[in-house]
Design an enzyme around this catalytic site. Sequence first.
Site, PDB file in Angstrom:
ATOM      1  N   GLU A 194      -0.870  -4.554  -6.586  1.00 47.76           N
ATOM      2  CA  GLU A 194      -1.119  -4.903  -7.985  1.00 47.76           C
ATOM      3  C   GLU A 194      -0.038  -4.253  -8.842  1.00 47.76           C
ATOM      4  O   GLU A 194       0.343  -3.110  -8.615  1.00 47.76           O
ATOM      5  CB  GLU A 194      -2.495  -4.423  -8.444  1.00 47.76           C
ATOM      6  CG  GLU A 194      -3.658  -5.091  -7.741  1.00 47.76           C
ATOM      7  CD  GLU A 194      -4.995  -4.638  -8.304  1.00 47.76           C
ATOM      8  OE1 GLU A 194      -5.227  -4.821  -9.514  1.00 47.76           O
ATOM      9  OE2 GLU A 194      -5.791  -4.074  -7.537  1.00 47.76           O
TER      10      GLU A 194
ATOM     11  N   TYR B 160       0.934   1.493 -10.263  1.00 44.68           N
ATOM     12  CA  TYR B 160       1.781   2.608  -9.854  1.00 44.68           C
ATOM     13  C   TYR B 160       2.734   3.130 -10.912  1.00 44.68           C
ATOM     14  O   TYR B 160       3.307   4.210 -10.736  1.00 44.68           O
ATOM     15  CB  TYR B 160       2.546   2.213  -8.591  1.00 44.68           C
ATOM     16  CG  TYR B 160       1.624   2.054  -7.408  1.00 44.68           C
ATOM     17  CD1 TYR B 160       1.131   3.174  -6.748  1.00 44.68           C
ATOM     18  CD2 TYR B 160       1.198   0.803  -6.986  1.00 44.68           C
ATOM     19  CE1 TYR B 160       0.260   3.044  -5.675  1.00 44.68           C
ATOM     20  CE2 TYR B 160       0.323   0.668  -5.918  1.00 44.68           C
ATOM     21  CZ  TYR B 160      -0.143   1.789  -5.269  1.00 44.68           C
ATOM     22  OH  TYR B 160      -1.016   1.668  -4.221  1.00 44.68           O
TER      23      TYR B 160
ATOM     24  N   PHE C 236       6.130  -3.168   4.276  1.00 53.05           N
ATOM     25  CA  PHE C 236       5.573  -2.015   4.987  1.00 53.05           C
ATOM     26  C   PHE C 236       4.270  -1.599   4.351  1.00 53.05           C
ATOM     27  O   PHE C 236       3.933  -2.051   3.274  1.00 53.05           O
ATOM     28  CB  PHE C 236       6.572  -0.853   5.028  1.00 53.05           C
ATOM     29  CG  PHE C 236       7.059  -0.384   3.696  1.00 53.05           C
ATOM     30  CD1 PHE C 236       6.361   0.589   2.981  1.00 53.05           C
ATOM     31  CD2 PHE C 236       8.219  -0.895   3.153  1.00 53.05           C
ATOM     32  CE1 PHE C 236       6.815   1.029   1.738  1.00 53.05           C
ATOM     33  CE2 PHE C 236       8.688  -0.450   1.913  1.00 53.05           C
ATOM     34  CZ  PHE C 236       7.977   0.506   1.214  1.00 53.05           C
TER      35      PHE C 236
END
Length: 393
Positions: free
Chosen positions: A117, A121, A393
């Site tokens: 989303e 962060y 990743f």
Amino acid sequence: MIEVRALAEAEFRASHDLFRRALLLPPVKDEDWPRGSGRYELGRVHGAFDGGELAGTAMATTNELAVPGGRVPAGAVTGVGVRADRTRRGVLRGLMRAQLDDVRQRGEPVAMLHASEATIYERFGYGVASRHRKVELERARVVFREDAPRGGEVRVLDWEAAEPLLPEIYQRCGIDRPGQIGRDKAWWSGMRQYLGDGCLIAVHTGEDGVDDGFAVYEPKRGELAVLDVHDMKTADATAAAQLWRFLLGVDLVDRVVGHVRPLDDPLEWWLTDRRRCAVTEVEDDLWVRLVDVLAALRARTFGAAEPVVVEVRDEFLPDNAGCYRIGPDGVERSTAEPQLGLDVATLGALYLGDQLMSALVAAGRVEVRDPAAIADADRLFATLETPWCGTGF
């Protein structure tokens, strides 16, 4: 009271299942766990406990990041999840704090992630440092130009035959473009598990007999026959053009879709009608967090321009805060009056060269105290090659 600690190896599967539940996925199957567990590094998997129960988790793997002029050790953050009944209690904040502290203690100036989303962060100091695009082409309407690069041969392999070759080809293609990262054995194993055995691999061999490119693709039959290109890495333009020629020449296919491609991919320049290469998405790719601002800035090179003094704000890791003199001769802490001011997430967006300082000034993300410094900052941070990660990743 939330307690955050590194998890023991016996707790890794519970961490993995919690992460999957946070993504609305079922727990991992017993037969699939051994292949996926290889990504987990002891000491790099954190769990947050609320009342003794695992409420959230986050992990990182040891990696490196290509930056302008070099590479820097980096923690690759993934597996971040919080139980649905434990959100908004400080669980994620505690995990991010412990993880970034650990990254710094390991001597990694940078952390990086792909965000599920886009609103999560930035408050922890991550900025969008590269982007990618999706392209779609109707196979029957694509014609390559006569002057498009040509040479070598393409062969098709299944996973069993290709798996030993792919890591070598990836290394041969180079990890030099800003934003690219390493891929270890556990990564390759995990990618095969994630994509499944329905994929095929096209490998290009150059005129010198050396394998110098590959494409991982998946044919799908439905109302239209679609060929999804999940991953492509090449050492040069000839290998890339030949792989696209092959993919766009597969019989019975209606549409070819290239996922997670670089913004400066020259594919449309190789076609007689560039509009046959439709860009259907442009999305954020790699998010970067400068954990040690001075070390991270010193790890990359800067363009020719007058030095600029930049004030960096970092509420989450406040010892990064302060002024930095950035110039072609290097980076130093400075006591001079700042010419530009920004937060560490905005600095992350500048770090690989995906954005110009002037663009972020226009966006209101940079405080300008000396307008003359904007053009110098543009030249300092600019790169010749568009950043691109291309590795999930």
